[in-house]
Design a protein around this motif. Structure first.
Motif, PDB file in Angstrom:
ATOM      1  N   LYS A   4       0.812  -1.212   0.000  1.00  0.00           N
ATOM      2  CA  LYS A   4       0.000   0.000   0.000  1.00  0.00           C
ATOM      3  C   LYS A   4       0.853   1.274   0.000  1.00  0.00           C
ATOM      4  O   LYS A   4       0.403   2.322  -0.451  1.00  0.00           O
ATOM      5  N   ALA A   5       2.096   1.176   0.511  1.00  0.00           N
ATOM      6  CA  ALA A   5       2.955   2.351   0.606  1.00  0.00           C
ATOM      7  C   ALA A   5       3.803   2.578  -0.646  1.00  0.00           C
ATOM      8  O   ALA A   5       4.431   3.622  -0.786  1.00  0.00           O
ATOM      9  N   TRP A   6       3.820   1.611  -1.543  1.00  0.00           N
ATOM     10  CA  TRP A   6       4.656   1.738  -2.742  1.00  0.00           C
ATOM     11  C   TRP A   6       4.146   2.842  -3.657  1.00  0.00           C
ATOM     12  O   TRP A   6       2.951   3.126  -3.709  1.00  0.00           O
ATOM     13  N   PRO A   7       5.060   3.377  -4.477  1.00  0.00           N
ATOM     14  CA  PRO A   7       4.625   4.315  -5.523  1.00  0.00           C
ATOM     15  C   PRO A   7       3.726   3.579  -6.528  1.00  0.00           C
ATOM     16  O   PRO A   7       3.876   2.371  -6.726  1.00  0.00           O
ATOM     17  N   PRO A   8       2.808   4.279  -7.162  1.00  0.00           N
ATOM     18  CA  PRO A   8       1.862   3.628  -8.078  1.00  0.00           C
ATOM     19  C   PRO A   8       2.516   2.762  -9.155  1.00  0.00           C
ATOM     20  O   PRO A   8       2.011   1.685  -9.471  1.00  0.00           O
ATOM     21  N   ALA A   9       3.619   3.196  -9.718  1.00  0.00           N
ATOM     22  CA  ALA A   9       4.252   2.419 -10.792  1.00  0.00           C
ATOM     23  C   ALA A   9       4.723   1.050 -10.287  1.00  0.00           C
ATOM     24  O   ALA A   9       4.559   0.032 -10.969  1.00  0.00           O
ATOM     25  N   ILE A  10       5.282   1.012  -9.092  1.00  0.00           N
ATOM     26  CA  ILE A  10       5.739  -0.261  -8.516  1.00  0.00           C
ATOM     27  C   ILE A  10       4.532  -1.116  -8.164  1.00  0.00           C
ATOM     28  O   ILE A  10       4.485  -2.316  -8.451  1.00  0.00           O
ATOM     29  N   ARG A  11       3.529  -0.492  -7.545  1.00  0.00           N
ATOM     30  CA  ARG A  11       2.323  -1.222  -7.161  1.00  0.00           C
ATOM     31  C   ARG A  11       1.652  -1.834  -8.400  1.00  0.00           C
ATOM     32  O   ARG A  11       1.236  -2.988  -8.383  1.00  0.00           O
ATOM     33  N   ASP A  12       1.576  -1.068  -9.485  1.00  0.00           N
ATOM     34  CA  ASP A  12       0.957  -1.559 -10.718  1.00  0.00           C
ATOM     35  C   ASP A  12       1.702  -2.765 -11.279  1.00  0.00           C
ATOM     36  O   ASP A  12       1.095  -3.647 -11.886  1.00  0.00           O
ATOM     37  N   LEU A  13       3.002  -2.807 -11.073  1.00  0.00           N
ATOM     38  CA  LEU A  13       3.809  -3.931 -11.551  1.00  0.00           C
ATOM     39  C   LEU A  13       3.441  -5.223 -10.812  1.00  0.00           C
ATOM     40  O   LEU A  13       3.409  -6.300 -11.399  1.00  0.00           O
ATOM     41  N   PHE A  14       3.131  -5.110  -9.522  1.00  0.00           N
ATOM     42  CA  PHE A  14       2.840  -6.277  -8.693  1.00  0.00           C
ATOM     43  C   PHE A  14       1.357  -6.647  -8.630  1.00  0.00           C
ATOM     44  O   PHE A  14       1.005  -7.764  -8.283  1.00  0.00           O
ATOM     45  N   THR A  15       0.479  -5.710  -8.962  1.00  0.00           N
ATOM     46  CA  THR A  15      -0.960  -5.938  -8.819  1.00  0.00           C
ATOM     47  C   THR A  15      -1.461  -7.188  -9.543  1.00  0.00           C
ATOM     48  O   THR A  15      -2.279  -7.918  -8.984  1.00  0.00           O
TER      49      THR A  15
END
Length: 148
Positions: free
Chosen positions: A115-126
């Protein structure tokens, strides 16, 4: 209605109970559960002191006490030093072997970190993330109505 009545009631009867009754029964059940857990812990302590105090080996052990046989299972709890495992995996790789033949690797991500990651990193893992609901927990409390 009492806790003892619950097993004999139909789901329709139970579903129709007033919330006040549900709250009372839930409180009573939780109190009994806490008391039962405490009794189980006390008895476990007695049994441990009496029959397993000197056991230092894992596995199944048997003790005789009069006409009773007490079977004691001491589980094996294994933990692995993660840094040393990583080193061993690298050594296996350097030998030209596949570490997956010897070691299970499980990757996981902390939900707080995710939840704390930047959106680009989060989008990679989603795409690798699945969320499943757990078992619902209920707490019934008498609410206070706000004054109009």
């Amino acid at each position: 209605m009492t806790l003892e009545d619950l097993p004999t009631q139909t789901p329709a009867t139970l579903d129709a109970l007033p919330v006040e009754v549900l709250a009372r029964l839930q409180g009573q059940a939780q109190t009994r559960l806490a008391g039962a857990s405490q009794m189980v812990a006390i008895l476990h302590g007695v049994l441990t002191r009496r029959y397993a105090q000197s056991l230092n080996e894992t596995g199944t052990h048997r003790r005789a006490d009069g006409e009773y046989e007490i079977r004691i299972e001491v589980p094996k709890n294994v933990s692995w030093d993660q840094d040393k495992l990583a080193s061993a995996i690298e050594t296996i790789r350097s030998w030209g072997e596949n570490p997956a033949d010897y070691v299970e690797t499980r990757l996981s991500v902390s939900e707080t970190s995710y939840k704390a990651w930047p959106p680009a990193i989060r989008d990679l893992f989603t795409p690798a993330r699945t969320v499943k609901p757990g078992k619902a927990k209920f707490e019934i409390a008498l609410g206070m109505k706000e004054a109009a």
